[in-house]
Write a protein that holds these residues in place. Structure first.
Motif, PDB file in Angstrom:
ATOM      1  N   ARG A 354     -43.913  -4.940 -18.168  1.00 23.03           N
ATOM      2  CA  ARG A 354     -43.703  -4.787 -16.906  1.00 23.03           C
ATOM      3  C   ARG A 354     -43.559  -3.341 -17.019  1.00 23.03           C
ATOM      4  NH1 ARG A 354     -39.113  -7.391 -13.379  1.00 23.03           N
ATOM      5  NH2 ARG A 354     -39.005  -6.266 -11.629  1.00 23.03           N
ATOM      6  N   PRO A 355     -44.957  -2.435 -16.399  1.00 24.27           N
ATOM      7  CA  PRO A 355     -45.527  -1.217 -16.026  1.00 24.27           C
ATOM      8  C   PRO A 355     -44.791  -1.091 -14.705  1.00 24.27           C
ATOM      9  CG  PRO A 355     -47.340  -2.595 -16.495  1.00 24.27           C
ATOM     10  CD  PRO A 355     -45.977  -3.311 -17.169  1.00 24.27           C
ATOM     11  N   SER A 356     -44.306   0.295 -15.056  1.00 20.44           N
ATOM     12  CA  SER A 356     -44.442   0.820 -13.495  1.00 20.44           C
ATOM     13  C   SER A 356     -45.090   2.115 -13.220  1.00 20.44           C
ATOM     14  CB  SER A 356     -42.885   0.771 -12.823  1.00 20.44           C
ATOM     15  OG  SER A 356     -41.893   1.205 -13.984  1.00 20.44           O
ATOM     16  N   ALA A 357     -44.778   2.871 -12.214  1.00 22.80           N
ATOM     17  CA  ALA A 357     -45.890   4.137 -11.716  1.00 22.80           C
ATOM     18  C   ALA A 357     -44.484   5.579 -12.125  1.00 22.80           C
ATOM     19  CB  ALA A 357     -46.601   4.118 -10.435  1.00 22.80           C
ATOM     20  N   TRP A 358     -43.185   4.971 -12.292  1.00 17.85           N
ATOM     21  CA  TRP A 358     -42.611   5.632 -12.618  1.00 17.85           C
ATOM     22  C   TRP A 358     -42.343   5.621 -14.204  1.00 17.85           C
ATOM     23  CZ3 TRP A 358     -38.307   7.487  -9.555  1.00 17.85           C
ATOM     24  CH2 TRP A 358     -37.095   8.323 -10.846  1.00 17.85           C
ATOM     25  N   GLU A 359     -42.474   4.481 -14.707  1.00 13.32           N
ATOM     26  CA  GLU A 359     -42.287   4.595 -16.416  1.00 13.32           C
ATOM     27  C   GLU A 359     -43.152   5.435 -17.007  1.00 13.32           C
ATOM     28  OE1 GLU A 359     -41.437   1.379 -19.697  1.00 13.32           O
ATOM     29  OE2 GLU A 359     -42.873   0.695 -18.101  1.00 13.32           O
ATOM     30  N   ALA A 360     -44.267   5.485 -15.602  1.00 19.52           N
ATOM     31  CA  ALA A 360     -45.657   6.099 -16.576  1.00 19.52           C
ATOM     32  C   ALA A 360     -45.587   7.603 -16.535  1.00 19.52           C
ATOM     33  CB  ALA A 360     -47.176   5.692 -16.146  1.00 19.52           C
ATOM     34  N   ALA A 361     -44.929   8.256 -15.179  1.00 20.46           N
ATOM     35  CA  ALA A 361     -44.870   9.418 -15.041  1.00 20.46           C
ATOM     36  C   ALA A 361     -43.948   9.699 -15.868  1.00 20.46           C
ATOM     37  CB  ALA A 361     -44.115   9.739 -13.069  1.00 20.46           C
ATOM     38  N   HIS A 362     -42.568   9.353 -15.795  1.00 24.21           N
ATOM     39  CA  HIS A 362     -41.557   9.738 -16.953  1.00 24.21           C
ATOM     40  C   HIS A 362     -42.277   9.999 -18.791  1.00 24.21           C
ATOM     41  CE1 HIS A 362     -38.884   8.915 -13.809  1.00 24.21           C
ATOM     42  NE2 HIS A 362     -38.505   9.618 -14.185  1.00 24.21           N
ATOM     43  N   HIS A 363     -43.030   9.071 -18.673  1.00 25.63           N
ATOM     44  CA  HIS A 363     -43.894   9.391 -20.465  1.00 25.63           C
ATOM     45  C   HIS A 363     -44.254  10.873 -20.206  1.00 25.63           C
ATOM     46  CE1 HIS A 363     -42.613   5.811 -22.921  1.00 25.63           C
ATOM     47  NE2 HIS A 363     -42.230   4.917 -21.231  1.00 25.63           N
ATOM     48  N   LEU A 364     -45.042  10.872 -19.007  1.00 27.73           N
ATOM     49  CA  LEU A 364     -46.080  11.789 -19.120  1.00 27.73           C
ATOM     50  C   LEU A 364     -45.268  12.902 -18.838  1.00 27.73           C
ATOM     51  CD1 LEU A 364     -48.622  10.495 -16.443  1.00 27.73           C
ATOM     52  CD2 LEU A 364     -49.233  10.921 -18.521  1.00 27.73           C
ATOM     53  N   ILE A 365     -44.033  12.921 -18.217  1.00 30.35           N
ATOM     54  CA  ILE A 365     -42.810  14.126 -18.393  1.00 30.35           C
ATOM     55  C   ILE A 365     -42.577  14.845 -19.765  1.00 30.35           C
ATOM     56  CG2 ILE A 365     -40.832  14.916 -17.581  1.00 30.35           C
ATOM     57  CD1 ILE A 365     -41.892  13.355 -14.977  1.00 30.35           C
ATOM     58  N   ARG A 366     -42.174  13.374 -20.508  1.00 31.19           N
ATOM     59  CA  ARG A 366     -41.834  13.123 -21.436  1.00 31.19           C
ATOM     60  C   ARG A 366     -42.770  14.847 -22.345  1.00 31.19           C
ATOM     61  NH1 ARG A 366     -43.273  10.695 -25.694  1.00 31.19           N
ATOM     62  NH2 ARG A 366     -43.642   8.679 -25.164  1.00 31.19           N
ATOM     63  N   LEU A 367     -43.921  13.850 -22.768  1.00 34.60           N
ATOM     64  CA  LEU A 367     -45.365  13.840 -22.967  1.00 34.60           C
ATOM     65  C   LEU A 367     -45.433  15.873 -23.010  1.00 34.60           C
ATOM     66  CD1 LEU A 367     -47.328  11.211 -23.523  1.00 34.60           C
ATOM     67  CD2 LEU A 367     -46.019  11.944 -25.945  1.00 34.60           C
ATOM     68  N   LEU A 368     -45.190  16.137 -21.544  1.00 34.71           N
ATOM     69  CA  LEU A 368     -45.703  17.413 -21.533  1.00 34.71           C
ATOM     70  C   LEU A 368     -45.017  18.206 -22.252  1.00 34.71           C
ATOM     71  CD1 LEU A 368     -47.341  16.756 -17.870  1.00 34.71           C
ATOM     72  CD2 LEU A 368     -48.188  18.365 -19.415  1.00 34.71           C
ATOM     73  N   ALA A 369     -43.301  17.827 -21.865  1.00 32.07           N
ATOM     74  CA  ALA A 369     -42.072  19.374 -22.176  1.00 32.07           C
ATOM     75  C   ALA A 369     -41.888  18.626 -24.058  1.00 32.07           C
ATOM     76  CB  ALA A 369     -41.190  18.087 -21.765  1.00 32.07           C
TER      77      ALA A 369
END
Length: 440
Positions: A354-369
């Protein structure tokens, strides 16, 4: 300073240049005849250049006053002719505002009279000042947000017969400058390209103007967001194409015949910007649309389970399904969204049921940080196209909400994702290309 020196070394040393200091408000001597004009005008009350210059002036005067007696004839930098809106120097806020507006009108009048007929006027402007004012027809829940600096500057431009014919956001500010570190400071300047408005320019009604905005502004905004303009710059970047519509008319008239002011035009431009971001939100998956609505109300804090259940039904999802999707925690009658740092490090988009854009965006933010752009690009390369595009659109929408709600730390995260997205997408495309060559 090394990069400045390298730029200077690469520039041509000919033909010889000339520099003169003149007052742009002086209609006789301020602007020479038929110049090609490219200028960075003063930013209302944002930067008191003369006051800042005193820091350097007092030391330069000690060593150079005998060499350049005319330049250093005063104890401090002269301030009377500086065109800024300084309430302490000019008799209060309203008097300073009037002085700035009158001065800008005089400058634009001089430029319109003397500008070269074959070349446009280009202006660089980067100003972020928002005032919240409650007009009589508004409620406390819908204050009008206005930028006095932009309003005063643009009113003078329009009043003196200029039409904006093109706009470009340009990345002019370095992220490591002191003002830009740990803040949502503007990273871009807006270049406004102007020409004299034709004598026979038509008039329009407010509805005509709003209709034209809704037809033309979304395409410009789409280009800006796909070009990864940072969300902190998006509102001011929208001013350019929006004012290009407004300034093409000799006047925009209200139903009672009153001309629409630049302030009111800016409010309508912001309205269409909000509509654009809301339309992009409507294209996102149901889980993400729920999370946006919940974030707007509660941020990452806890809220009542009953509220979550009611909202979930409205979005055609279930709280249990949202927990399965890994974006929130529900227990003890409370519900809250996971913060970026709480998402698991071993997330595999292809294995997620059940992937979502919300989940994807927050994983990207986590990795950027935590891991930087390379790790974020690796994840972006694994995302299906709709999730990758959804994460980009979501960053702009969430930044708008966080900025309005005063959630500064969240806004920094969303601004970072959207501003980095262009680089991440290019790197992700390269990695996809390598994978296709290796594995067919």
């Amino acid at each position: 300073m090394e990069w400045v020196a390298e730029c200077l070394e690469a520039l041509p040393a000919h033909p010889p240049g000339q520099a003169r200091q003149v007052n742009a408000t002086d209609s006789v001597n301020g602007v020479p005849s038929s110049p090609l004009i490219s200028t960075d005008p003063p930013y209302y009350d944002n930067v008191p250049y003369a006051d800042l210059s005193d820091f350097f002036y007092v030391w330069l005067r000690k060593t150079l006053k005998d060499t350049y007696p005319d330049l250093f004839r005063t104890l401090l930098v002269p301030k009377e002719e500086e065109l800024i809106a300084d309430p302490y120097r000019h008799g209060g806020k309203e008097a300073a505002k009037r002085r700035f507006e009158e001065g800008m009108r005089q400058v634009f009048r001089n430029l319109r009279t003397k500008a070269h007929p074959d070349y446009p006027l280009s202006l660089y402007y980067a100003f972020k000042q928002q005032e919240v004012e409650e007009e009589e027809e508004e409620t406390e829940d819908t204050p009008q947000v206005a930028s006095t600096g932009w309003e005063s500057f643009l009113q003078g431009l329009v009043d003196e017969g200029f039409q904006i014919t093109a706009t470009w956001p340009m990345r002019t500010e370095r992220a490591n400058r002191p003002r830009g570190q740990g803040s949502n400071a503007l990273a871009s300047s807006i270049v406004l390209v102007c020409r004299p408005r034709p004598e026979g320019a038509p008039k329009a009604t407010r509805q005509d103007f709003l209709r034209a905005l809704r037809q033309e502004l979304p395409a410009a905004l789409k280009e800006l967001t796909q070009g990864s303009i940072p969300p902190v710059d998006l509102a001011q970047s929208a001013i350019g194409p929006g004012m290009a519509v407004f300034s093409r008319y000799a006047a925009v008239l209200e139903p009672d015949g009153r001309p629409l002011s630049v302030r009111e035009a800016l409010a309508l431009i912001n309205q269409v910007l909000d509509e654009f971001l809301a339309e992009e939100e409507a294209e996102l998956d149901p889980d993400t649309r729920f999370a946006i609505a919940w974030y707007e109300q509660y941020g990452y804090e806890e809220g009542p389970y009953g509220d979550a259940e009611t909202l979930a039904k409205a979005k055609n999802v279930a709280v249990a399904g949202l927990m399965e999707g890994g974006i929130l925690l529900a227990r003890g009658g409370k519900v809250r969204l996971f913060r970026p740092e709480e998402y698991p490090e071993d997330w595999n988009p292809s294995a997620d049921k059940r992937p979502s854009a919300w989940e994807a965006a927050h994983h990207l933010i986590r990795l950027l940080a935590k891991a930087g752009e390379s790790a974020a690009a690796s994840l972006l390369a694994q995302l299906p196209g709709h999730l990758a595009e959804g994460a980009r659109a979501l960053a702009y929408r969430l930044y708008q909400i966080a900025e309005r709600k005063g959630r500064a730390e969240d806004a920094l995260n969303f601004n970072l994702l959207a501003g980095s997205y262009g680089h991440l997408a290019l790197e992700a495309a390269k990695r996809k290309g390598v994978q296709e060559r290796l594995f067919g």
